[in-house]
Design an enzyme around this catalytic site. Sequence first.
Site, mmCIF file in Angstrom:
data_model
loop_
_atom_site.group_PDB
_atom_site.id
_atom_site.type_symbol
_atom_site.label_atom_id
_atom_site.label_comp_id
_atom_site.label_asym_id
_atom_site.label_seq_id
_atom_site.Cartn_x
_atom_site.Cartn_y
_atom_site.Cartn_z
ATOM 1 N N TYR A 260 0.832 -1.196 0.000
ATOM 2 C CA TYR A 260 0.000 0.000 0.000
ATOM 3 C C TYR A 260 0.873 1.256 0.000
ATOM 4 O O TYR A 260 0.655 2.188 -0.771
ATOM 5 C CB TYR A 260 -0.934 0.003 1.218
ATOM 6 C CG TYR A 260 -1.651 1.317 1.371
ATOM 7 C CD1 TYR A 260 -2.763 1.607 0.583
ATOM 8 C CD2 TYR A 260 -1.194 2.296 2.247
ATOM 9 C CE1 TYR A 260 -3.396 2.830 0.673
ATOM 10 C CE2 TYR A 260 -1.820 3.513 2.345
ATOM 11 C CZ TYR A 260 -2.918 3.777 1.562
ATOM 12 O OH TYR A 260 -3.537 4.999 1.645
ATOM 13 N N ASP A 295 -7.638 -3.717 -0.944
ATOM 14 C CA ASP A 295 -8.869 -3.018 -1.308
ATOM 15 C C ASP A 295 -8.582 -1.726 -2.074
ATOM 16 O O ASP A 295 -9.343 -1.332 -2.944
ATOM 17 C CB ASP A 295 -9.662 -2.686 -0.039
ATOM 18 C CG ASP A 295 -8.760 -2.171 1.071
ATOM 19 O OD1 ASP A 295 -8.120 -3.007 1.729
ATOM 20 O OD2 ASP A 295 -8.689 -0.954 1.270
ATOM 21 N N LYS A 367 -10.415 -8.583 5.912
ATOM 22 C CA LYS A 367 -10.890 -7.210 6.129
ATOM 23 C C LYS A 367 -11.642 -6.753 4.891
ATOM 24 O O LYS A 367 -11.067 -6.645 3.816
ATOM 25 C CB LYS A 367 -9.697 -6.281 6.377
ATOM 26 C CG LYS A 367 -10.100 -4.844 6.574
ATOM 27 C CD LYS A 367 -8.940 -3.871 6.338
ATOM 28 C CE LYS A 367 -8.523 -3.778 4.899
ATOM 29 N NZ LYS A 367 -7.720 -2.577 4.571
#
Lengths: 521, 249
Positions: A260, A295, A367
């Site tokens: 990320y 995500d 998650k």
Amino acid sequence: MKLQLDAGLVKECRDAARRIAEEVQAFIQNRTTVAVERTVLRLMGVNAALDDVPMANIIVEGLAARGELGLGAAYWLGNACKQLNLSPQEAAAKVAAGELDLLALPRLEPAGLRPFLHELAEPGLKRIADNRLERKRLQQKLKMGPAPLLYVIVATGDIMQDVPQAQAAAEQGADIIAVIRTTGQSLLDYVPHGATREGFGGTYATQENFRIMRRALDETGEKLGRYIMLVNYCSGLCMPEIAALGALERLDMMLNDALYGILFRDINMQRTLIDQNFSRVINAYAGIIINSGEDNYLTTADAVAEAHTVTASQFINEQLALAAGLSPWQMGLGHAFEINPDMEDGLLLEIAQAQMARQLYPDAPLKYMPPTKHMTGDIFKGYLHNSLFNLTSVLTGQGIHLLGMLTEAIHTPFIQDRYLAIENARYIMNNARHLKEELEIVPGGRMQKRASQVLAKAAELLSQVAEIGLFSALERGMFADVKRSREGGKGLQGVFMQAAEYYNPFLDNMKAKLDRGMEND
Amino acid sequence: MTDDKIIKAYGDALDDGAVQVSFTLPLAAGPQAKAAAASLAEAMGLDQAEVVHMASQGAGFSFFVVYGHCHHQVDLSTLQVTELELEEMDLFEINDYIRDNIGRKLNVVAACTGTDAHTVGIDAIMNMKGYNGEYGLERYPWINAYNLGSQVDNTFLVAEARRLQADAILVSQVVTQRDVHIPNLTRLVELLEAEGIRNSVVLVAGGPRISHQLALELGYDAGFGAGTTPRQVASYIAREIVARKLGSL
């Protein structure tokens, strides 16, 4: 409800991901960073600051500037503590005040100093192990809500305002509270000191802020008879330091994903993968659940076309997590509900993806992130969009459920936005609690075909990445449509080769205990 | 529905003024909180305010849904509405237009500035893939599109704009707190003026809370709100550069 997944293909994915992770681990093994060394000092008890500059920074920067970080900060501080009969914090204060030059002392033989470094590491290790036991005790006494656990963020910028908002959210039914960090903290190469009351879009992560929120949520948890989990962000340039502070203050969950930072914060890949490894070892040892950030890929790349990149990245993150000693129950692998809501049968694709993730990582909490990309100012449609996300989550048995806000893309959540989100989730998850036990997926149907297709593409991508290595894959933009160079981004100047006599007493101790199996798992 | 210049909110009949509001009060739910909510609604101009829903949010906060008849009205003849007049072209027309009227590639520099980390807006306008099937500026052969990403400092943006010889600067502000986007947007104009390049670039602001009117007030050339497409922005920039004769740097 179950998808038929090709076991051979799943094994291919895992094997490729393991090869990718092994190559990364080999690169990490003989390197360290300024953040790793600051973390060692903090775990030894060097947590004070001089004129708001953390002493850990003063010492590590001093050693790095003189090219002496190769032995590790523990050696230099330990060498001084041993000869001057000082505690690490006392020695650090003298260095910060300019009264002590660590390099001017006689240098004890590094291997001979190791037992003493173990002694210095012992109190920090014990405090973290005690916190782990305390969490376990409280969770047994207070219980946790049923999964999917409801996760909300508070983000006022002021820790004193965050506290009542977090307590209100817990009273409304939230199980997990994240204090989102102030914008830009991921790019700071130090952890600010003390309680803070000014931040934008979030609140500074500091040890004192952690302590304040932990105490508040413990009080609320006692009152409600539920253990409330506390989350922060172990990412950016201070990854392992935040992990250490979270472990010392009994946080329960940490966003913890180098990929990320590389893709979305332009942090140098070498730096952050080294940092990530130590941070994950600490999280593993502390019994903290990590969250990965796959995500986010779907916020820049198309959620239908690029779903396989999420799956592939989850496999890689799983292997990197295992290499750091994390158990599957600690892996909150990320994914998201980001398909355009105007697409026909989009919900079917979302269910297929979420169910596939559930089956691929059966022991991981997962998650699950709410829609953000297609949220508009139409709060009514947004509320409905979040309802379908909530339904998908309970239907596919997700573990950690980030609540979608009807005002996403408008402002940081108002207290009522959070309340409405919790009401929505509680209604749907209660109302459809066991639906997953009553439905079957049609063999050869739309959802089955979609899952097979995504898994096949993920396997193909993983084999390509395994071929060229993770670093090259990131350089070619194979994740999230973002390209990053090996030498580019922030923080590369903080990477150092370890000397042959390098020693990090925490890494070794924690790894040894994790390898034996933590007795209280 | 009506030719009148004076209008009220519409619920079920003309001029009934019906509106719904929802809000939180820092009070525990109860008769006093409910009375306070109704009283607040009346102060907002809602007659016969009815608190149809009150719920505790815990920790001494309550949530309310209120219906009422808003006695305020709007005289349309007094309104000044500044709308961007846009002659929209498609991707091919825009490229032809740049080629024929400017004769070189346009440099467009875009950033999400200040504290904002939300790149959805700028990405929708800039990215090769674009958004909802419409290609972003990176796909335009006659545009050099530079997306600097999120949390870009204003001074850095100005330096990059200079370095890349920007013809246009696009600034996105999506999620902000306590109206921090206003001083942040103003600061960029000040920096550009201080550098003496404000008038040599087309300066555009975008985001869900940005209107053309607000953008003009802050010293921008144009503002684009939610739902804006890449071609609208590109059409505007190309025409503005020609209109202001900026193309021959």
